[in-house]
Design a protein around this motif. Structure first.
Motif, short mmCIF file in Angstrom:
data_model
loop_
_atom_site.label_atom_id
_atom_site.label_comp_id
_atom_site.label_asym_id
_atom_site.label_seq_id
_atom_site.Cartn_x
_atom_site.Cartn_y
_atom_site.Cartn_z
N ILE A 91 0.84 -1.20 0.00
CA ILE A 91 0.00 0.00 0.00
C ILE A 91 0.88 1.26 0.00
O ILE A 91 0.62 2.21 -0.74
N TYR A 92 1.93 1.25 0.81
CA TYR A 92 2.86 2.39 0.81
C TYR A 92 3.45 2.61 -0.58
O TYR A 92 3.64 3.75 -1.01
N LEU A 93 3.75 1.52 -1.28
CA LEU A 93 4.35 1.65 -2.60
C LEU A 93 3.39 2.32 -3.57
O LEU A 93 3.78 3.18 -4.37
N VAL A 94 2.11 1.92 -3.52
CA VAL A 94 1.11 2.54 -4.40
C VAL A 94 0.99 4.03 -4.08
O VAL A 94 0.96 4.88 -4.98
N LEU A 95 0.94 4.36 -2.80
CA LEU A 95 0.80 5.76 -2.41
C LEU A 95 2.05 6.57 -2.80
O LEU A 95 1.95 7.75 -3.12
N LEU A 97 3.77 6.03 -5.49
CA LEU A 97 3.62 6.31 -6.92
C LEU A 97 2.79 7.57 -7.16
O LEU A 97 3.06 8.34 -8.07
N TYR A 98 1.76 7.76 -6.33
CA TYR A 98 0.94 8.97 -6.47
C TYR A 98 1.79 10.22 -6.26
O TYR A 98 1.53 11.26 -6.87
N GLN A 99 2.78 10.14 -5.37
CA GLN A 99 3.64 11.29 -5.12
C GLN A 99 4.67 11.48 -6.24
O GLN A 99 5.00 12.59 -6.62
N MET A 100 5.16 10.37 -6.76
CA MET A 100 6.17 10.45 -7.81
C MET A 100 5.59 10.89 -9.14
O MET A 100 6.26 11.55 -9.93
N ASP A 105 -3.15 8.76 -12.65
CA ASP A 105 -4.13 8.10 -11.80
C ASP A 105 -3.76 6.63 -11.63
O ASP A 105 -3.74 5.86 -12.59
N PHE A 106 -3.46 6.24 -10.39
CA PHE A 106 -3.11 4.86 -10.09
C PHE A 106 -4.25 4.10 -9.42
O PHE A 106 -4.03 3.07 -8.78
N SER A 107 -5.45 4.59 -9.56
CA SER A 107 -6.58 3.95 -8.87
C SER A 107 -6.82 2.53 -9.35
O SER A 107 -7.42 1.72 -8.63
N ALA A 108 -6.36 2.19 -10.56
CA ALA A 108 -6.57 0.84 -11.09
C ALA A 108 -5.42 -0.10 -10.76
O ALA A 108 -5.47 -1.29 -11.12
N VAL A 109 -4.40 0.38 -10.07
CA VAL A 109 -3.25 -0.46 -9.77
C VAL A 109 -3.63 -1.52 -8.75
O VAL A 109 -4.25 -1.24 -7.73
N LYS A 110 -3.29 -2.75 -9.04
CA LYS A 110 -3.46 -3.85 -8.12
C LYS A 110 -2.09 -4.14 -7.52
O LYS A 110 -1.19 -4.62 -8.20
N ALA A 111 -1.93 -3.82 -6.24
CA ALA A 111 -0.61 -3.85 -5.63
C ALA A 111 0.10 -5.19 -5.81
O ALA A 111 1.29 -5.25 -6.09
N TYR A 169 8.41 -1.62 -9.96
CA TYR A 169 7.05 -1.43 -10.45
C TYR A 169 6.97 -1.97 -11.87
O TYR A 169 7.68 -1.52 -12.76
N ASN A 170 6.12 -2.97 -12.06
CA ASN A 170 5.98 -3.64 -13.36
C ASN A 170 4.56 -3.47 -13.89
O ASN A 170 3.74 -4.38 -13.81
N PRO A 171 4.25 -2.31 -14.45
CA PRO A 171 2.88 -2.07 -14.91
C PRO A 171 2.60 -2.74 -16.25
O PRO A 171 3.52 -3.04 -17.01
N ASN A 172 1.31 -2.94 -16.52
CA ASN A 172 0.96 -3.34 -17.88
C ASN A 172 0.90 -2.07 -18.73
O ASN A 172 0.98 -0.95 -18.21
N PRO A 173 0.75 -2.18 -20.04
CA PRO A 173 0.79 -0.99 -20.90
C PRO A 173 -0.24 0.08 -20.56
O PRO A 173 -0.05 1.25 -20.90
N ASN A 174 -1.32 -0.31 -19.88
CA ASN A 174 -2.36 0.66 -19.54
C ASN A 174 -2.08 1.38 -18.24
O ASN A 174 -2.86 2.24 -17.83
N ALA A 175 -1.00 1.02 -17.56
CA ALA A 175 -0.73 1.63 -16.26
C ALA A 175 0.72 2.10 -16.13
O ALA A 175 1.26 2.17 -15.05
N ASP A 176 1.34 2.42 -17.25
CA ASP A 176 2.72 2.87 -17.25
C ASP A 176 2.76 4.36 -17.58
O ASP A 176 2.47 4.77 -18.69
N PRO A 177 3.12 5.21 -16.61
CA PRO A 177 3.13 6.66 -16.85
C PRO A 177 4.04 7.10 -17.98
O PRO A 177 3.84 8.14 -18.57
#
Length: 234
Positions: A91-95, A97-100, A105-111, A169-177
């Motif tokens: 959870i800290y890691l997701v939060l 990302l919001y700061q970085m 929008d990382f609301s769809a990220v599954k930690a 952080y290994n996002p899929n193509p829809n979640a990579d800033p």
């Protein structure tokens, strides 16, 4: 939100100037057809405000996944969810990302699906492979060690790497800033010290100058508009 403040760094100290030097160097390193962009950041995590709802949502999502999963593979993300402390770390890691990436929008990220735990050796291998040209340029401009050694010292000063858990952080193509910014490749490593309650992030990417000249012209380098690693109340 979680009150993420920049981690403590003694103002005026040599190491602060050294870290600033790193961020200036990596902020916009033009290598001809490509530009390397990187940034070191550190945050101290404290509960406050509306991100408590996001934390609860992430916690519930992970518990739901844990309850439904029948995967027994030892490499399964289920392993990261078994203890409450591990779920809290994710959870800290997701939060973080919001700061970085405050405009993303990382609301769809599954930690449990977007982070994998790594080692310093893994980080070193990736860094040496992808930052080879940047490292050569650093050596050509400086006489104070390699770029990797400089990054190690900067991170260790704030989060004590020997005590850290290291995640990528290994996002899929829809979640990579970075994908929408014309990146050829990108990485985001997070270094979490449970005892200190700090997360340090190192993000670095390679952008094609041919594909993103307009973007680079309108976007300041990392660190230009913020005092990274500034003093804060701990």
């Amino acid at each position: 939100m979680y009150k993420y403040g920049h981690a403590y760094w003694k103002k005026g100290a040599f190491r602060q100037a050294y870290r600033d030097k790193l961020n200036v160097f990596m902020g916009h390193l033009n290598l001809g057809e490509r530009t390397i962009r990187g940034c070191l950041e550190a945050y101290s995590c404290k509960h406050a405000g509306t991100d408590k709802r996001l934390s609860l949502s992430l916690e519930n999502e992970m518990l739901d996944y844990l309850g439904k999963s029948s995967d027994t593979d030892s490499s399964s993300p289920v392993d990261l969810l078994l203890s409450r402390s591990s779920r809290k770390a994710l959870i800290y890691l997701v939060l973080t990302l919001y700061q970085m990436y405050p405009d993303y929008d990382f609301s769809a990220v599954k930690a449990h699906q977007f982070f994998s735990e790594e080692s310093w050796d893994t980080f070193t291998q990736i860094f040496n492979n992808y930052m080879f040209e940047a490292s050569k340029e650093w050596t050509a401009r400086n006489e104070d060690g390699s770029l990797l050694e400089a990054i190690y010292e900067a991170l260790d000063e704030v989060v004590k790497l020997a005590e850290c858990e290291i995640y990528v952080y290994n996002p899929n193509p829809n979640a990579d800033p970075f994908l929408e910014e014309g990146a050829i490749w990108s990485f985001c490593f997070l270094f979490y010290n449970r005892k200190l309650k700090r997360v340090a992030g190192f993000r670095f990417c390679c952008i094609s100058n041919l594909a993103s000249d307009a973007f680079l012209a309108d976007t300041p380098p990392y660190g230009e508009d913020e005092d990274i690693f500034a003093d804060m109340d701990m």
